[in-house]
Design a protein around this motif. Structure first.
Motif, PDB file in Angstrom:
ATOM      1  N   ALA A  67       0.823  -1.215   0.000  1.00 58.88           N
ATOM      2  CA  ALA A  67       0.000   0.000   0.000  1.00 58.88           C
ATOM      3  C   ALA A  67       0.855   1.261   0.000  1.00 58.88           C
ATOM      4  O   ALA A  67       0.387   2.332  -0.399  1.00 58.88           O
ATOM      5  CB  ALA A  67      -0.931  -0.006   1.203  1.00 58.88           C
ATOM      6  N   THR A  68       2.101   1.149   0.421  1.00 59.96           N
ATOM      7  CA  THR A  68       2.979   2.331   0.448  1.00 59.96           C
ATOM      8  C   THR A  68       3.454   2.730  -0.941  1.00 59.96           C
ATOM      9  O   THR A  68       3.948   3.843  -1.130  1.00 59.96           O
ATOM     10  CB  THR A  68       4.208   2.068   1.341  1.00 59.96           C
ATOM     11  OG1 THR A  68       4.970   0.974   0.800  1.00 59.96           O
ATOM     12  CG2 THR A  68       3.783   1.735   2.762  1.00 59.96           C
ATOM     13  N   VAL A  69       3.325   1.814  -1.921  1.00 63.75           N
ATOM     14  CA  VAL A  69       3.762   2.125  -3.292  1.00 63.75           C
ATOM     15  C   VAL A  69       2.599   2.058  -4.271  1.00 63.75           C
ATOM     16  O   VAL A  69       2.788   1.828  -5.461  1.00 63.75           O
ATOM     17  CB  VAL A  69       4.909   1.178  -3.736  1.00 63.75           C
ATOM     18  CG1 VAL A  69       6.152   1.420  -2.914  1.00 63.75           C
ATOM     19  CG2 VAL A  69       4.480  -0.280  -3.660  1.00 63.75           C
ATOM     20  N   GLY A  70       1.399   2.217  -3.755  1.00 69.39           N
ATOM     21  CA  GLY A  70       0.237   2.317  -4.630  1.00 69.39           C
ATOM     22  C   GLY A  70      -0.428   1.010  -4.991  1.00 69.39           C
ATOM     23  O   GLY A  70      -1.317   0.993  -5.850  1.00 69.39           O
ATOM     24  N   ALA A  71      -0.033  -0.096  -4.372  1.00 66.82           N
ATOM     25  CA  ALA A  71      -0.709  -1.372  -4.607  1.00 66.82           C
ATOM     26  C   ALA A  71      -1.920  -1.458  -3.686  1.00 66.82           C
ATOM     27  O   ALA A  71      -1.772  -1.479  -2.471  1.00 66.82           O
ATOM     28  CB  ALA A  71       0.242  -2.539  -4.348  1.00 66.82           C
ATOM     29  N   SER A  72      -3.088  -1.491  -4.260  1.00 68.60           N
ATOM     30  CA  SER A  72      -4.315  -1.485  -3.454  1.00 68.60           C
ATOM     31  C   SER A  72      -4.552  -2.862  -2.851  1.00 68.60           C
ATOM     32  O   SER A  72      -4.709  -3.852  -3.571  1.00 68.60           O
ATOM     33  CB  SER A  72      -5.496  -1.076  -4.333  1.00 68.60           C
ATOM     34  OG  SER A  72      -6.680  -0.992  -3.570  1.00 68.60           O
ATOM     35  N   ASN A  73      -4.535  -2.949  -1.518  1.00 67.52           N
ATOM     36  CA  ASN A  73      -4.813  -4.206  -0.826  1.00 67.52           C
ATOM     37  C   ASN A  73      -5.212  -3.897   0.615  1.00 67.52           C
ATOM     38  O   ASN A  73      -5.499  -2.742   0.948  1.00 67.52           O
ATOM     39  CB  ASN A  73      -3.603  -5.154  -0.893  1.00 67.52           C
ATOM     40  CG  ASN A  73      -2.336  -4.556  -0.304  1.00 67.52           C
ATOM     41  OD1 ASN A  73      -2.377  -3.821   0.686  1.00 67.52           O
ATOM     42  ND2 ASN A  73      -1.205  -4.868  -0.909  1.00 67.52           N
ATOM     43  N   LEU A  74      -5.213  -4.898   1.459  1.00 67.72           N
ATOM     44  CA  LEU A  74      -5.653  -4.703   2.846  1.00 67.72           C
ATOM     45  C   LEU A  74      -4.690  -3.863   3.668  1.00 67.72           C
ATOM     46  O   LEU A  74      -4.987  -3.543   4.818  1.00 67.72           O
ATOM     47  CB  LEU A  74      -5.860  -6.070   3.510  1.00 67.72           C
ATOM     48  CG  LEU A  74      -7.086  -6.860   3.018  1.00 67.72           C
ATOM     49  CD1 LEU A  74      -7.062  -8.283   3.572  1.00 67.72           C
ATOM     50  CD2 LEU A  74      -8.385  -6.159   3.406  1.00 67.72           C
ATOM     51  N   GLY A  75      -3.561  -3.509   3.085  1.00 66.31           N
ATOM     52  CA  GLY A  75      -2.668  -2.591   3.776  1.00 66.31           C
ATOM     53  C   GLY A  75      -3.143  -1.149   3.709  1.00 66.31           C
ATOM     54  O   GLY A  75      -2.680  -0.300   4.486  1.00 66.31           O
ATOM     55  N   ASP A  76      -4.088  -0.863   2.805  1.00 65.45           N
ATOM     56  CA  ASP A  76      -4.580   0.517   2.650  1.00 65.45           C
ATOM     57  C   ASP A  76      -5.121   1.106   3.950  1.00 65.45           C
ATOM     58  O   ASP A  76      -4.740   2.227   4.330  1.00 65.45           O
ATOM     59  CB  ASP A  76      -5.659   0.568   1.571  1.00 65.45           C
ATOM     60  CG  ASP A  76      -5.085   0.445   0.168  1.00 65.45           C
ATOM     61  OD1 ASP A  76      -3.873   0.194   0.042  1.00 65.45           O
ATOM     62  OD2 ASP A  76      -5.850   0.593  -0.806  1.00 65.45           O
ATOM     63  N   PRO A  77      -6.030   0.406   4.663  1.00 59.90           N
ATOM     64  CA  PRO A  77      -6.526   0.981   5.916  1.00 59.90           C
ATOM     65  C   PRO A  77      -5.423   1.181   6.958  1.00 59.90           C
ATOM     66  O   PRO A  77      -5.472   2.145   7.734  1.00 59.90           O
ATOM     67  CB  PRO A  77      -7.557  -0.044   6.400  1.00 59.90           C
ATOM     68  CG  PRO A  77      -7.933  -0.834   5.197  1.00 59.90           C
ATOM     69  CD  PRO A  77      -6.706  -0.868   4.356  1.00 59.90           C
ATOM     70  N   ILE A  78      -4.440   0.300   6.970  1.00 61.86           N
ATOM     71  CA  ILE A  78      -3.354   0.413   7.946  1.00 61.86           C
ATOM     72  C   ILE A  78      -2.517   1.659   7.666  1.00 61.86           C
ATOM     73  O   ILE A  78      -2.233   2.445   8.577  1.00 61.86           O
ATOM     74  CB  ILE A  78      -2.472  -0.855   7.924  1.00 61.86           C
ATOM     75  CG1 ILE A  78      -3.296  -2.075   8.331  1.00 61.86           C
ATOM     76  CG2 ILE A  78      -1.270  -0.687   8.848  1.00 61.86           C
ATOM     77  CD1 ILE A  78      -2.551  -3.385   8.217  1.00 61.86           C
ATOM     78  N   ILE A  79      -2.129   1.835   6.400  1.00 59.66           N
ATOM     79  CA  ILE A  79      -1.323   3.009   6.041  1.00 59.66           C
ATOM     80  C   ILE A  79      -2.118   4.289   6.269  1.00 59.66           C
ATOM     81  O   ILE A  79      -1.595   5.282   6.801  1.00 59.66           O
ATOM     82  CB  ILE A  79      -0.851   2.917   4.579  1.00 59.66           C
ATOM     83  CG1 ILE A  79      -0.005   1.652   4.376  1.00 59.66           C
ATOM     84  CG2 ILE A  79      -0.060   4.159   4.198  1.00 59.66           C
ATOM     85  CD1 ILE A  79       1.203   1.554   5.273  1.00 59.66           C
ATOM     86  N   ALA A  80      -3.398   4.268   5.890  1.00 53.80           N
ATOM     87  CA  ALA A  80      -4.249   5.451   6.111  1.00 53.80           C
ATOM     88  C   ALA A  80      -4.376   5.752   7.599  1.00 53.80           C
ATOM     89  O   ALA A  80      -4.373   6.921   8.013  1.00 53.80           O
ATOM     90  CB  ALA A  80      -5.628   5.228   5.493  1.00 53.80           C
ATOM     91  N   GLY A  81      -4.476   4.700   8.404  1.00 55.77           N
ATOM     92  CA  GLY A  81      -4.579   4.894   9.849  1.00 55.77           C
ATOM     93  C   GLY A  81      -3.311   5.471  10.444  1.00 55.77           C
ATOM     94  O   GLY A  81      -3.361   6.321  11.338  1.00 55.77           O
ATOM     95  N   ILE A  82      -2.162   5.019   9.940  1.00 53.33           N
ATOM     96  CA  ILE A  82      -0.883   5.543  10.434  1.00 53.33           C
ATOM     97  C   ILE A  82      -0.729   7.011  10.041  1.00 53.33           C
ATOM     98  O   ILE A  82      -0.334   7.853  10.864  1.00 53.33           O
ATOM     99  CB  ILE A  82       0.289   4.708   9.882  1.00 53.33           C
ATOM    100  CG1 ILE A  82       0.246   3.287  10.467  1.00 53.33           C
ATOM    101  CG2 ILE A  82       1.622   5.358  10.199  1.00 53.33           C
ATOM    102  CD1 ILE A  82       1.244   2.333   9.843  1.00 53.33           C
ATOM    103  N   VAL A  83      -1.055   7.319   8.783  1.00 52.53           N
ATOM    104  CA  VAL A  83      -0.899   8.691   8.292  1.00 52.53           C
ATOM    105  C   VAL A  83      -1.827   9.661   9.032  1.00 52.53           C
ATOM    106  O   VAL A  83      -1.432  10.777   9.378  1.00 52.53           O
ATOM    107  CB  VAL A  83      -1.170   8.739   6.770  1.00 52.53           C
ATOM    108  CG1 VAL A  83      -1.240  10.186   6.289  1.00 52.53           C
ATOM    109  CG2 VAL A  83      -0.094   7.975   6.012  1.00 52.53           C
ATOM    110  N   ASN A  84      -3.067   9.205   9.285  1.00 48.31           N
ATOM    111  CA  ASN A  84      -4.063  10.086   9.905  1.00 48.31           C
ATOM    112  C   ASN A  84      -4.169   9.921  11.415  1.00 48.31           C
ATOM    113  O   ASN A  84      -5.004  10.591  12.044  1.00 48.31           O
ATOM    114  CB  ASN A  84      -5.441   9.820   9.279  1.00 48.31           C
ATOM    115  CG  ASN A  84      -5.478  10.147   7.797  1.00 48.31           C
ATOM    116  OD1 ASN A  84      -5.278  11.284   7.406  1.00 48.31           O
ATOM    117  ND2 ASN A  84      -5.718   9.139   6.976  1.00 48.31           N
ATOM    118  N   GLY A  85      -3.366   9.059  11.980  1.00 45.21           N
ATOM    119  CA  GLY A  85      -3.449   8.822  13.412  1.00 45.21           C
ATOM    120  C   GLY A  85      -4.786   8.241  13.836  1.00 45.21           C
ATOM    121  O   GLY A  85      -5.316   8.579  14.904  1.00 45.21           O
TER     122      GLY A  85
END
Length: 258
Positions: free
Chosen positions: A203-221
């Protein structure tokens, strides 16, 4: 233990373990379809957030894309890893054994994040870099277990197959691979289970998968986002791992009762 007693023991153990894949799958589906309606529950985790339900993409679609990425990497690692191990366990390929072992080990010396950083400039953003990272990271368990399984096949059994008139190919296909199958499957199980979790960094390099919510959660706290992604990935890994465990037990049961 007698042959009949061993057979009954394996059957009972298999019946006990058969329920776990279904349990984990039900829990996984409950999360995928239930989180969009769990605003109140997620609000307890992150009470001050404006939004707690991840809505940029459905968890169901992210789950499918996650499985596709892991499956693509698994096809490549299984085919390449098993074939490489077979080649170096043949008489004509033994000289390449150290090379194959070192190359397979090298893949796990590079952190997946570092592989992504090196792959993105050459391959661009998206799914391809994470597949490359998963292939490198998941090859070692398959190569190592296939080597171990084939090398542990009793030499007398192989000699007997040759004495019966089998060719080298027939011995490999009908004797060595079936006997080594549980060990090989254990390596595949380890590789795929690890890669289910590792794929989230895509998800950190634009691959859409279940990592998206995790990365979004980290970025937005937003811890609620992280929980949705992490719990879904964990349940997916447990589902797949328990399915492989069930398959291993069936293979062992066939070997012991044959």
């Amino acid at each position: 233990m007698s042959h009949d007693a061993l057979s009954r023991s394996l059957t009972a153990r298999g019946a006990h373990q058969a329920k776990w894949p279904a349990i984990w799958l039900v829990l996984l589906m409950a999360c995928v379809w239930g989180f969009p309606y769990a605003d109140g529950l997620l609000r307890a985790i992150e009470p001050d957030a404006n939004q707690v339900v991840y809505q940029r993409a459905s968890l169901a679609s992210l789950l499918v894309q996650h499985l596709l990425v892991v499956s693509a990497a698994a096809v490549i690692t299984v085919a390449g890893g098993v074939l490489a191990a077979i080649v170096v366990t043949r008489e004509w390929g033994r000289n390449f054994l150290p090379l194959v072992s070192q190359v397979a080990s090298l893949g796990q010396t590079f952190p997946p994040v570092a592989v992504l950083a090196l792959a993105v400039p050459a391959l661009g953003f998206g799914t391809l870099p994470i597949i490359v990272a998963l292939v490198l990271y998941g090859t070692l368990p398959i190569v190592r277990n296939t080597l171990g399984g084939l090398q542990d096949v009793d030499k007398e059994v192989k000699s007997a197959s040759v004495a019966m008139g089998m060719t080298s190919w027939q011995t490999l296909r009908q004797v060595e691979l079936p006997l080594a199958a549980p060990v090989i499957l254990a390596g595949i199980r380890t590789s795929i289970t690890i890669n289910i979790s590792t794929a989230a960094i895509g998800a950190t390099v634009g691959a859409s998968n279940l990592g998206d919510p995790i990365i979004a959660g980290i970025v937005n706290g937003n811890m609620a986002y992280i929980v949705q992604g992490a719990l879904t990935i964990a349940l997916l890994a447990l589902t797949v791992d328990s399915l492989f465990e069930r398959l291993q037990e069936r293979l062992r049961s066939r070997l012991y009762t044959a």
